[in-house]
Design an enzyme around this catalytic site. Structure first.
Site, PDB file in Angstrom:
ATOM      1  N   CYS A 140       0.835  -1.199   0.000  1.00 33.64           N
ATOM      2  CA  CYS A 140       0.000   0.000   0.000  1.00 33.64           C
ATOM      3  C   CYS A 140       0.873   1.253   0.000  1.00 33.64           C
ATOM      4  O   CYS A 140       1.877   1.324   0.696  1.00 33.64           O
ATOM      5  CB  CYS A 140      -0.900   0.005   1.230  1.00 33.64           C
ATOM      6  N   ASP A 167      -3.530   1.114  11.349  1.00 30.79           N
ATOM      7  CA  ASP A 167      -4.391   0.383  10.415  1.00 30.79           C
ATOM      8  C   ASP A 167      -5.878   0.591  10.707  1.00 30.79           C
ATOM      9  O   ASP A 167      -6.724   0.227   9.897  1.00 30.79           O
ATOM     10  CB  ASP A 167      -4.068  -1.119  10.450  1.00 30.79           C
ATOM     11  N   ARG A 209      -6.896  -8.638  -0.874  1.00 31.91           N
ATOM     12  CA  ARG A 209      -5.546  -8.880  -0.350  1.00 31.91           C
ATOM     13  C   ARG A 209      -5.594  -9.167   1.148  1.00 31.91           C
ATOM     14  O   ARG A 209      -4.700  -9.838   1.682  1.00 31.91           O
ATOM     15  CB  ARG A 209      -4.657  -7.638  -0.565  1.00 31.91           C
TER      16      ARG A 209
HETATM   17  N1  EPU Z   1      10.444   2.818   8.727  1.00 28.56           N
HETATM   18  C1  EPU Z   1      11.636   3.376   8.414  1.00 28.56           C
HETATM   19  N2  EPU Z   1      12.642   2.547   7.989  1.00 28.56           N
HETATM   20  C2  EPU Z   1      12.499   1.211   7.869  1.00 28.56           C
HETATM   21  C3  EPU Z   1      11.268   0.632   8.214  1.00 28.56           C
HETATM   22  C4  EPU Z   1      10.250   1.457   8.630  1.00 28.56           C
HETATM   23  O1  EPU Z   1      11.818   4.592   8.498  1.00 28.56           O
HETATM   24  O2  EPU Z   1      13.443   0.531   7.468  1.00 28.56           O
HETATM   25  C5  EPU Z   1       9.340   3.676   9.165  1.00 28.56           C
HETATM   26  C6  EPU Z   1       8.156   3.654   8.192  1.00 28.56           C
HETATM   27  O3  EPU Z   1       8.344   4.559   7.125  1.00 28.56           O
HETATM   28  C7  EPU Z   1       7.018   4.039   9.098  1.00 28.56           C
HETATM   29  C8  EPU Z   1       7.403   3.414  10.440  1.00 28.56           C
HETATM   30  O4  EPU Z   1       8.811   3.154  10.367  1.00 28.56           O
HETATM   31  O5  EPU Z   1       6.988   5.429   9.232  1.00 28.56           O
HETATM   32  C9  EPU Z   1       6.693   2.129  10.759  1.00 28.56           C
HETATM   33  O6  EPU Z   1       6.806   1.235   9.671  1.00 28.56           O
HETATM   34  P1  EPU Z   1       6.832  -0.343   9.867  1.00 28.56           P
HETATM   35  O7  EPU Z   1       8.113  -0.863   9.298  1.00 28.56           O
HETATM   36  O8  EPU Z   1       6.492  -0.718  11.261  1.00 28.56           O
HETATM   37  O9  EPU Z   1       5.651  -0.795   8.936  1.00 28.56           O
HETATM   38  P2  EPU Z   1       5.649  -2.113   8.104  1.00 28.56           P
HETATM   39  O10 EPU Z   1       6.371  -3.159   8.862  1.00 28.56           O
HETATM   40  O11 EPU Z   1       6.048  -1.816   6.730  1.00 28.56           O
HETATM   41  C10 EPU Z   1       3.512  -3.209   9.143  1.00 28.56           C
HETATM   42  C11 EPU Z   1       2.210  -3.709   8.605  1.00 28.56           C
HETATM   43  C12 EPU Z   1       1.342  -2.512   8.212  1.00 28.56           C
HETATM   44  C13 EPU Z   1       1.129  -1.645   9.439  1.00 28.56           C
HETATM   45  C14 EPU Z   1       2.486  -1.205  10.009  1.00 28.56           C
HETATM   46  C15 EPU Z   1       2.376  -0.403  11.281  1.00 28.56           C
HETATM   47  C16 EPU Z   1       2.830  -5.798   7.587  1.00 28.56           C
HETATM   48  C17 EPU Z   1       3.005  -6.587   6.353  1.00 28.56           C
HETATM   49  N3  EPU Z   1       2.472  -4.530   7.435  1.00 28.56           N
HETATM   50  O12 EPU Z   1       4.105  -2.469   8.079  1.00 28.56           O
HETATM   51  O13 EPU Z   1       0.103  -3.049   7.798  1.00 28.56           O
HETATM   52  O14 EPU Z   1       0.404  -0.499   9.073  1.00 28.56           O
HETATM   53  O15 EPU Z   1       3.286  -2.374  10.280  1.00 28.56           O
HETATM   54  O16 EPU Z   1       1.699  -1.118  12.233  1.00 28.56           O
HETATM   55  O17 EPU Z   1       2.976  -6.316   8.683  1.00 28.56           O
HETATM   56  C18 EPU Z   1      -1.770  -3.266   6.408  1.00 28.56           C
HETATM   57  O18 EPU Z   1      -1.944  -4.392   6.910  1.00 28.56           O
HETATM   58  O19 EPU Z   1      -2.619  -2.745   5.640  1.00 28.56           O
HETATM   59  C19 EPU Z   1      -0.552  -2.526   6.709  1.00 28.56           C
HETATM   60  C20 EPU Z   1      -0.172  -1.446   6.031  1.00 28.56           C
END
Ligand code: EPU
Length: 459
Positions: A147, A345, A438
């Protein structure tokens, strides 16, 4: 595509058809929903599926197993089909045994290259990189898709891999991370500048086969992480502190599950979305197969706003007193936060809620910089929303939403449009549906079973 089936024939056919659909970009369905005009008419039971964001790291963890890895309560969604397709392209054997249960064998993996087209469909694909690197010493992958809710960088993953002794290169837009022949990742101390859910999962999984001790500080606390770590520990991993902000992993050998199967926990985001829908539109709704313990922030906020919620062990019941209208609920301010705070979310479904209750609410999205882009459509439906900046909006309620044609902006915002359409007066058409399948299985069936007037038109 090879899917070895050991279950029912129909299951096999549906599964293969679904897989085909992943690659069929032109096939976009639409939904027609007839709104309830703010009335509370939904009734009955709605069951919550296994969590998408728990299933994806679980499938990735299969790479750490010397023998088969069985997983149950798997949601029937496209992201699961996509991660299976990725694993199969690597050479793993993925068998759908019976409905919602899979068996994965990864010892025949031949490739360490993640397919670009599939990886670009979902962020969760990146979790495969940790186990692949740890087991095979090398992994090649594109920047993951998913997304569009912000920049979504992957610096935390790459820094973590480097700390564990890997070399990171970027060639023609693809990352190549390698340790060198016959070498192992080294345990390391990793501190996250920003808490990352998939970052924590990826490096925790990588640490299981690394040499020595890995410590992840400022780790994500999401319950899916602890749930998976507990299972992996029962299979030989040595993970301490999952579910807290410091996770320690003592690396070792490949894991073995014996006869055990990993059961995917219920999807707390799906359950929360149903809870918000129930608060606005149900007379009496039972949300079953969920864990209210993982939904405290939402339950607390809805109660503060005046919603009557009954929590039971694996169930939440909404009983709306018929005399109480949505305008009798109070406005509440929302600030998204990492778990156990208010989940990002659920931010868009909550925005719909706030358009219906009385007063001015401030909604502050703190995690992603691009997650409010559904607001324009909501305003066109009649919501009174002022955008303060890309992270903050002020919502003044109550307003009567009017049905219209909508196009989802991301997975959660697309479901928020379903809620808006159900609450609204008149008919809404949610066009070009790209996201809902999805993450939400059989959504039209589950919603129509509780009284939503919804129809899917195949694209
Ligand atoms: N971030 C960084 N650097 C990184 C990784 C993350 O700056 O290397 C930042 C991101 O830009 C963001 C914050 O850290 O501002 C949090 O991001 P995170 O990495 O926790 O998000 P994610 O792991 O990519 C997962 C879920 C998301 C959910 C987020 C927050 C999965 C597959 N996705 O994403 O779920 O919104 O954690 O809880 O687990 C969804 O299910 O629709 C979805 C988007």
């Amino acid at each position: 595509m090879k899917v070895k089936n050991v279950g029912i024939k129909n299951d096999f056919l549906r599964h293969s058809q679904q897989k085909k659909a992943i690659f069929d970009e032109n096939k976009k369905d639409k939904f027609i929903i007839k709104g309830l005009d703010g009335k509370k008419k939904l009734n009955g039971k709605i069951s919550v599926a296994g969590a998408k964001n728990a299933a994806l790291p679980a499938f990735a963890a299969s790479i750490l197993f010397r023998d088969r890895f069985c997983v149950s309560n798997v949601p029937n969604i496209k992201d699961v089909d996509s991660i299976n397709a990725l694993l199969e392209k690597l050479g793993a054997v993925v068998e759908k045994q019976i409905e919602k249960k899979y068996r994965i064998v990864t010892d025949k993996i031949k490739s360490i290259i993640l397919d670009t087209e599939i990886s670009k469909k979902m962020r969760g694909s990146i979790v495969l990189t940790g186990p692949l690197l740890a087991r095979f010493g090398k992994v090649s992958f594109p920047h993951p898709g998913g997304c569009v809710i912000g920049a979504r960088p992957i610096d935390a993953f790459l820094n973590g891999f480097q700390k564990m002794g890997a070399k990171v290169q970027n060639r023609n837009g693809k990352y190549i991370v390698s340790i060198g022949r016959n070498k192992k990742l080294k345990g390391a101390k990793i501190f996250f500048n920003k808490i990352s859910v998939t970052g924590t999962e990826t490096l925790m999984l990588a640490g299981i086969l690394a040499k020595g001790r890995t410590v992840i500080e400022n780790a994500a606390l999401e319950p899916e992480i602890k749930h998976l770590a507990d299972f992996l520990n029962s299979c030989g991993a040595k993970i301490k502190g999952a579910g807290t902000s410091t996770i320690e992993i003592i690396g070792g050998n490949l894991l073995s599950a014996g006869n055990k199967a990993y059961k995917i926990p219920p999807d707390r985001i799906e359950a929360g979305s149903f809870l918000i829908l129930g608060a606005l539109s149900a007379d009496n709704l039972e949300i079953t197969n969920c864990d209210p313990e993982h939904m405290k922030a939402l339950i607390n906020i809805l109660r503060n706003s005046g919603v009557h919620i009954i929590e039971e062990k694996n169930k939440i019941i909404i009983k709306n007193n018929r005399k109480i209208k949505n305008k009798d609920f109070k406005c509440v301010d929302i600030k998204t936060h990492e778990y156990p705070g208010f989940p990002t979310d659920l931010q868009s479904p909550m925005a719909i809620y706030l358009t219906q209750v009385s007063g001015k609410s401030l909604l502050f999205e703190t995690i992603f910089e691009g997650r409010l882009n559904y607001i324009d459509d909501l305003i066109k439906m009649g919501a009174n929303i002022i955008m303060r900046d890309t992270h903050r909006i002020m919502i003044k309620g109550p307003t009567q939403l009017k049905g219209r044609e909508l196009v989802g902006k991301d997975l959660r915002a697309e479901f928020a449009f379903f809620i808006a359409a159900i609450v609204a007066k008149g008919k809404s058409i949610i066009n070009n549906v790209r996201y809902i399948d999805r993450g939400y299985e059989q959504i039209e069936k589950r919603l129509s079973d509780i009284g939503v007037n919804i129809q899917r038109i195949n694209g």
